[in-house]
Write an enzyme that holds these catalytic residues in place. Structure first.
Site, PDB file in Angstrom:
ATOM      1  CE  LYS A  74     -17.810  24.249  -3.635  1.00 37.25           C
ATOM      2  NZ  LYS A  74     -17.914  25.573  -2.964  1.00 37.25           N
ATOM      3  CB  SER A 148     -21.299  25.361  -1.466  1.00 37.72           C
ATOM      4  OG  SER A 148     -20.187  26.128  -1.930  1.00 37.72           O
ATOM      5  CB  SER A 172     -18.529  27.953   0.302  1.00 33.25           C
ATOM      6  OG  SER A 172     -19.864  28.335   0.076  1.00 33.25           O
TER       7      SER A 172
END
Length: 455
Positions: A74, A148, A172
């Site tokens: 990420k 996210s 997330s």
């Protein structure tokens, strides 16, 4: 696309049927074929990949448990020499070293493939708050991937990586797992170092992992985890097993849960009906109320503290929805923060009393799922609803693992989240494996089975 598992990839390497450079080349071809899903922010070039692949020639596969394993990161987690954007090009910087968890994985032989798309500054559960294009659900691209950590989840589900790192503050690392039919493991706070991670709520942030199996999640966890004296929020975790051989499950009464659509409520009802033993109905109020503190209370000020300076100087660089959310944290006082901490302490005590009676609380991961169009039309209410069951977990100092739990009538995945007290990570993963129908060793540590089959 065929999913990757650590044992499958390992077996192919050990049996000489596959070489890391060939696997990486295949994954690059797969990524090209699904470019419209908006998975990546930065994919490593051949030149950038070469050092990670070349070093394997001098790395003993028997001593490198992740030898040649391709993974995604990420883009709020640092990878040495590759820009970290946190989903905001104007925020980008070039880190001189990798995040602690990334370095642990690379040292174990893993190959980083690139940085994945995300809700900007890890503020959102939808995967649409990004200038790099909304990440599309791996099963049905008209739906959101969840956020996210959207790109990381889709990368694993589409077979672009064997595993992927996300982060998890409000859910997330779990919402995208549920929406993309994956395992999403959020460890106890402080087990995995957050050094080298762009903070959202620094006191709550966790690095997480997406995998296709519970066993793979544990394998990654036992390498990524460990005390980091350079991270002030790192903790020595006292791992413990459950007191009884049979796991004591708890669940919420599906009929009383807020915001659940009919399809999700029915699947949750079916799942809890099949729980082993004599499951206990748990009052959801302390968990739901604690969750409201995260975005409706002064923990929002923690996001503001991390990013207010950048936003004030670069307002146009920030996604409008993200800016609105973070700027909302500027209105809380110190007195508000203390009052919220007092209330959270009360709610934590009530949660502790729940876990005196049960070992594992089984919750829906989300109450529903939305299309990309629905989220873009109503970005705030949809996001708030998605966090109904996930927001409280870090505030209450719990560990959690999201697992697939079937499909709803539209064919979209449905998932549940298992939660337990901090330090019960390995016991929780055992419970998840049992419910997922997957054999699992109960002893902490990394093992990789040599299995027939390839990638």
């Amino acid at each position: 696309m065929r999913p990757l598992t650590l044992p499958g990839v390992r077996a192919a390497f050990e049996l000489g049927r596959l070489q890391p450079h060939d696997l990486v080349a295949e994954l690059r071809r797969r990524a090209d074929a699904v470019a419209d899903r908006n998975v990546w922010i930065h994919r490593l070039s051949d030149t950038e990949l070469a050092p990670y692949i070349d070093r394997l020639a001098n790395l003993d596969i028997g001593r490198a448990p992740l030898w040649g394993m391709p993974f995604a990161i990420k883009d709020n987690i640092d990878l040495e020499g590759v820009p970290t954007t946190a989903g905001c090009p104007g925020f980008a910087y070039l880190p001189p070293r990798s995040a602690a968890v990334v370095q642990r994985l690379v040292d174990a032989g893993a190959i980083p493939l690139g940085k994945t798309n995300m809700d900007q500054f890890a503020t959102g559960l939808v995967g649409t708050r990004t200038p790099y294009g909304a990440t599309r659900n791996a099963v049905d691209p008209s739906y959101i991937a969840g956020g996210s950590s959207s790109g990381s989840a889709v990368a694993v589900k589409l077979g672009l990586a064997a595993f992927a790192l996300g982060t998890d503050t409000a859910g997330s690392g779990r919402i995208p797992a549920a929406f993309n039919d994956l395992v999403g493991f959020k460890p106890s706070r402080g087990w995995w170092s957050a050094r080298g991670v762009v903070p959202a709520c620094r006191t709550l942030d966790c690095v997480s992992v997406f995998t296709n199996t519970v066993a793979d999640a544990r394998s990654v966890a036992c390498i990524a985890g460990g005390f980091d004296p350079a991270d002030p929020y790192s903790r020595h975790i006292d791992f413990h097993a459950y007191d009884q051989p049979g796991v004591r499950y708890g669940f919420f009464d599906p009929a009383v849960l807020p915001g659940m659509d009919d399809a999700y409520r029915a699947r949750y009802d079916d799942f809890v009906d099949r729980l082993p033993g004599s499951p206990t109905v748990v009052e959801p109020t302390p968990f739901l109320e604690a969750g409201t503190l995260l975005y409706q209370g002064p923990w929002l000020a923690e996001r503001h503290a991390a990013l207010a300076g950048f936003i004030e100087q670069n307002p146009d660089a920030v996604h409008p929805v993200t800016r609105t959310v973070i700027e909302g944290g500027g209105g809380f006082s110190a007195a508000d923060a203390f009052r919220a901490q007092y209330r959270l302490a009360e709610l934590k005590r009530r949660a502790e009393q729940v876990f005196d009676r049960i070992d594992v609380l089984v919750m829906p991961t989300a109450p529903t799922v939305f299309t990309v169009a629905e989220v873009e039309s109503e970005p705030f209410e949809t996001n708030t609803r998605l966090g109904t069951f996930t927001n409280s977990v870090n505030l209450l100092d719990l560990c959690a693992v999201a697992i697939p739990a079937g499909r709803i009538t539209t064919g979209l995945p449905f998932g549940v989240t298992l939660t337990s007290e901090a330090g019960a990570d390995h016991a929780l993963l055992d419970a998840a494996a049992e419910l997922f129908g997957e054999p699992m060793e109960s002893t902490p540590g990394f093992t990789v089975a040599i299995a027939e089959g390839g990638v």
